[in-house]
Each structure stands twice: as structure tokens, then as C-alpha cells.
Design a protein around this motif. Sequence first.
Motif, PDB file in Angstrom:
ATOM      1  N   ARG A 280     -40.133  13.080  15.886  1.00 39.16           N
ATOM      2  CA  ARG A 280     -39.224  12.223  15.140  1.00 39.16           C
ATOM      3  C   ARG A 280     -38.807  11.072  16.045  1.00 39.16           C
ATOM      4  O   ARG A 280     -38.982  11.130  17.272  1.00 39.16           O
ATOM      5  CB  ARG A 280     -38.003  12.985  14.640  1.00 39.16           C
ATOM      6  CG  ARG A 280     -36.961  13.302  15.687  1.00 39.16           C
ATOM      7  CD  ARG A 280     -35.764  14.010  15.080  1.00 39.16           C
ATOM      8  NE  ARG A 280     -34.680  14.147  16.049  1.00 39.16           N
ATOM      9  CZ  ARG A 280     -33.530  14.785  15.814  1.00 39.16           C
ATOM     10  NH1 ARG A 280     -33.332  15.368  14.642  1.00 39.16           N
ATOM     11  NH2 ARG A 280     -32.596  14.856  16.734  1.00 39.16           N
ATOM     12  N   SER A 281     -38.275  10.014  15.464  1.00 41.75           N
ATOM     13  CA  SER A 281     -37.846   8.880  16.293  1.00 41.75           C
ATOM     14  C   SER A 281     -36.523   8.334  15.786  1.00 41.75           C
ATOM     15  O   SER A 281     -36.177   8.490  14.611  1.00 41.75           O
ATOM     16  CB  SER A 281     -38.913   7.781  16.309  1.00 41.75           C
ATOM     17  OG  SER A 281     -39.179   7.297  15.005  1.00 41.75           O
ATOM     18  N   GLN A 282     -35.799   7.717  16.692  1.00 37.76           N
ATOM     19  CA  GLN A 282     -34.519   7.083  16.383  1.00 37.76           C
ATOM     20  C   GLN A 282     -34.495   5.710  17.023  1.00 37.76           C
ATOM     21  O   GLN A 282     -34.983   5.538  18.146  1.00 37.76           O
ATOM     22  CB  GLN A 282     -33.354   7.915  16.913  1.00 37.76           C
ATOM     23  CG  GLN A 282     -33.285   9.323  16.358  1.00 37.76           C
ATOM     24  CD  GLN A 282     -32.117  10.099  16.934  1.00 37.76           C
ATOM     25  OE1 GLN A 282     -30.953   9.817  16.658  1.00 37.76           O
ATOM     26  NE2 GLN A 282     -32.427  11.095  17.751  1.00 37.76           N
ATOM     27  N   GLY A 395     -28.148   2.414  12.855  1.00 38.04           N
ATOM     28  CA  GLY A 395     -29.265   3.154  13.423  1.00 38.04           C
ATOM     29  C   GLY A 395     -30.242   3.580  12.346  1.00 38.04           C
ATOM     30  O   GLY A 395     -29.927   3.538  11.149  1.00 38.04           O
ATOM     31  N   LEU A 397     -33.169   6.789  11.590  1.00 38.53           N
ATOM     32  CA  LEU A 397     -33.808   8.045  11.966  1.00 38.53           C
ATOM     33  C   LEU A 397     -35.088   8.182  11.155  1.00 38.53           C
ATOM     34  O   LEU A 397     -35.076   7.998   9.929  1.00 38.53           O
ATOM     35  CB  LEU A 397     -32.876   9.233  11.687  1.00 38.53           C
ATOM     36  CG  LEU A 397     -33.473  10.636  11.869  1.00 38.53           C
ATOM     37  CD1 LEU A 397     -33.826  10.882  13.334  1.00 38.53           C
ATOM     38  CD2 LEU A 397     -32.503  11.698  11.368  1.00 38.53           C
ATOM     39  N   SER A 427     -31.399   5.164   7.215  1.00 42.78           N
ATOM     40  CA  SER A 427     -30.630   4.140   7.926  1.00 42.78           C
ATOM     41  C   SER A 427     -29.148   4.391   7.718  1.00 42.78           C
ATOM     42  O   SER A 427     -28.737   4.875   6.656  1.00 42.78           O
ATOM     43  CB  SER A 427     -31.011   2.742   7.419  1.00 42.78           C
ATOM     44  OG  SER A 427     -30.876   2.654   6.007  1.00 42.78           O
TER      45      SER A 427
END
Length: 527
Positions: A280-282, A395, A397, A427
Amino acid sequence: MMNKSFVFLLVLSFSWVAAYSQDFISCVESRLSNATSISQLIFTPENASFLPIWQSRVQNARFLKDTTPKPSIIVTPTDESQVQTTFLCAKENGYRVRIRSGGHDFEGISFTDYLAFVMIDLINMRSIDVDVASKSAWVQSGAVLGELYYAISQKTNTLYFPGGTWPTVAIAGLVGGGGTGNLLRKYATAGDNVLDARIVDVNGNILDRKSMGEDLFWAIRGGVASNFGIVLSWKLNLVPVPEKVTVFIVNRTLEQGATDLFYKYQSVVPNTKDRNLYIRSQLASEFIGNTTKKTIRIIFQGIYQGSTDMLLPLLNKEFPELGVTREICREMTSIQSTLVFAGRPSTTPTEILNNRSATPRMSSKTKSSFVTTPIPKSGLRKIWRKFFENDLSGGILIIPSGGRMADYSETATPYPHRAGTLYLLASSVNFAGQTSDITPVSLRRLAWLASLEKLLTPYVSRNPRQSYVNNNDFDFGIGADNYTIASVWGERYWKRANFKKLIRIKAKVDPQNFFNHPQGIPVFSAL
């Protein structure tokens, strides 16, 4: 000076409400055969404990304000008969019912309403029975993920449940909306891994999978279970995991090639044939050093269901640009990986997962979309520029899909985001430093989030634009006077075929639409 007539009416109103509540309390007392003290079961606004109980599991702090409508009565049952009795007495006395499990609901549906309602808080119904031999667990709806994962780990390190990563999210809320997590690519959603359930239906009957029928069982595993009744407990399928998994974290800024890296990530991670890999990315904006210039930082959080020796050749072949080395890989048990993805060191005592107050609550607003084709680099740069307009409160995710998800038809459960979905994009903005979500600063943050949502339109799924029901969002619209109105939000969550099926099931099991809320499954005379 306050008008005397108004004061009289106010006092009269409070007296009526108190009498109304007493009828409910008397109903409960007359039906319960056990010795539970009513003072430990039922709380009205006159009780000193009423507000603290309500506040205790409002997980999104933006609802912690005087203007948020609160229950007329809170009930904290300890067994199934108390839930059943509470429901029947609420219904007989003209109350709506709201069911709170973990309290993470994004729009407060589980703990607020503008009409008089009884909130059934399942905080005391959290038993977990793990059966290693049958690879299953019966879990009451008030239990949260951290408690489930801890209970599993006390019996085995080679079984786990494919649920979410936030420890205080309750089983009922997660499964009721489908449920995504680190095992999504290998074992699909949490809802796909439910074997049975016990539910109080609109008539007050307690049903299991056999007696409720397959249609209702289908609906509660992604169609939001509280639309159809009160789920008391779930029988969950526990899936095989290795004794040790491999976890890694990679940080990159724009200056370090984050744009090219994320562009490739969109294609590689959802499409890799090795279902053991999940990354996963943030992303968020930040200032560069002590300057006023901003950059974007992307954090890639990976977990591999296997050893470092197995992971490295895979990444070196399919995603060498990520730069994962043996030095940044850590092998650990699945329960330790849960700690890491919850933001804690892997060496943290796992008992902390049983401590609900150890996880801080948020104050935020979230929107979600699904992406089916990679966002081009030109689009990514537009997103970066939009983040440069933000005050560091925003942010994104990214939850990757693919793998096992493509093995299921989009009608297998109400959760339809299957084959062809690359990832979920969530978001958000937080309201850190603000007293509420309606201060001038907070309103600017919300306006920025809305502008980001608009900017994303060309890059996300369309016809319909899809969203995750566990990130429910009233900005899509509320109400369901007819299908045209309801479809605006309903087809975003479930697509047309599933939404229409949910409506047909609702008409059968709750024809008077007792279990309703602003984005609840509607009942129509004709569909």
C-alpha cells in the motif's frame, strides 16, 4: 428574556421524553429474566454516564460537538437476549435503532440521528472463540480487529483473518461493508471469508445462515449489515499464513523520483502474479527542509507472505526501481505486522491490541474512488500541484487490488470492485489544530478536498464513479424517494446490479424500512 410560554413547553417536552423513556425501560424490565441491573444496561441523558459512554467510541472527533444529535437512550447489552429485547421494546415504543460496534462510521450513522432513537452499543459483546482445527472463529459484533488478531495469535501463528489494519475497527462494520486489508490480494475481502452469522431480524427473531437464507446472508457481507438487522456474531474463515512474513517500508520524494516510481507502482503491484505481495502507499505534501518550498513524499508499505529470500528476487525482477534491499526487510509474525501497519514498532507487546484506548481517534473527512487505469504522469503532476495548495492537512491512501479479487464475480457479494480494479484511492483532510470542522480553516480544508475530488474525476472509474461504502460520504447525496435519487449514491457503492438486488432483498426482509438512515437501502413499491 426567554418567553415564559417557551419555557413551559420546553419543560413539558422534557417531561414527555422522560415518560416516553420510562415506557421503554419498563418494557425491557418486564421482558428480561436475568438479573442484570437496569442501571448497568440502560442510560438516559439524566445519567452521569450517558455522555461519556456516547463519546467513548465516537472515533472521528469531528462529531464530538454539542450540535451532533445524540440518542434518547443508550443500551449496552451483554448477551443476545438483551439485544433482542432492546430491539423489540424500541420498536414498540416508536424509537428508531442505531447499532454501534466500533464507532468508526465515517458519517456517524451508528451513533447519531435527527429523530428519537435508541443506540444499541455492543461494547460488551466482544467474545471471540478461535477453533484452530476447523480454521474458523466465532466473533461477536462488538469485538474489534485488534482483539481478534490477538486472540488468533494466542493459539497459532499460521492462521489469520483477512481483515483491515486499524486495530479499533469492529468486525461488524468491516465485514458489513466488504472489508479490505493486507491479505486482500491473496484471500479477497473480509466479507468473502464469512461462513455464518447470527442476526436479529426486523421481527425480533434470531436467525443463522440457514434460517435467514442465502439472499440475506449475501446482503450483510457488503451491503452494510445494519440495513437489514442487528448482526450479533460472525463465523469467520481463518486463512493460512506463514510463520514469518516480510515487511518493508520505502520513502521517496519528488526529488528522489517519486513520480516515476508511483507511475510504475500502479501497474506492477495490482497485476503481479505473486499474490503474496501487497504494497500500500500513502502520499502527502511537506516542506523541503527549513524552506517554504514543498514536495510530495510517498511512503510504500509492503508485506510479503513469505521470506525475504523469496521477496527480493520477485521485486528485483518486477519492480527493481523500488530499491528494496535485504537491510530494510524485517521478518516477523503476522500479529507483529499488524502492529507495524498500525504505526507501532514490531517489538511492541501484542497485548496493546486489546487496549482500545491505545489507538488515537482521528478528526477528518475522507472521500474514496476506485482506479481502473493507471493515472498518467501528467495527471500525477496535477495532483502534486493541488497538494501544494494544501496546508499539509491532506493525504491520500492507496489500497491495491488484483490477485484473488479477480477470481470473484462482482456480484459474488455486494462488494463489486473486482476484476479490472487497480486500487482504492482514499483522499482525506484532517482538522488538526481546529476546534471543529466548521472553523474558517476547516472549511478551507474541506473546500480543498472537494477540489481534489473534482480534479481526480478523469482518472478514476466512471459510469458510475465507484466509491467504497465503508468510506461512506453524504456529499454524494442522501435520501431515496425514488430509484433515480437513490442511484446517485447507491450505484457508486454497489453498482447497479448489486444495488437493485439489495433493494429487492430489503423489500422482503424489512418491508416497512425500519432499519433506515440517510443512505440506507431503500424500499420502493416498484423497482
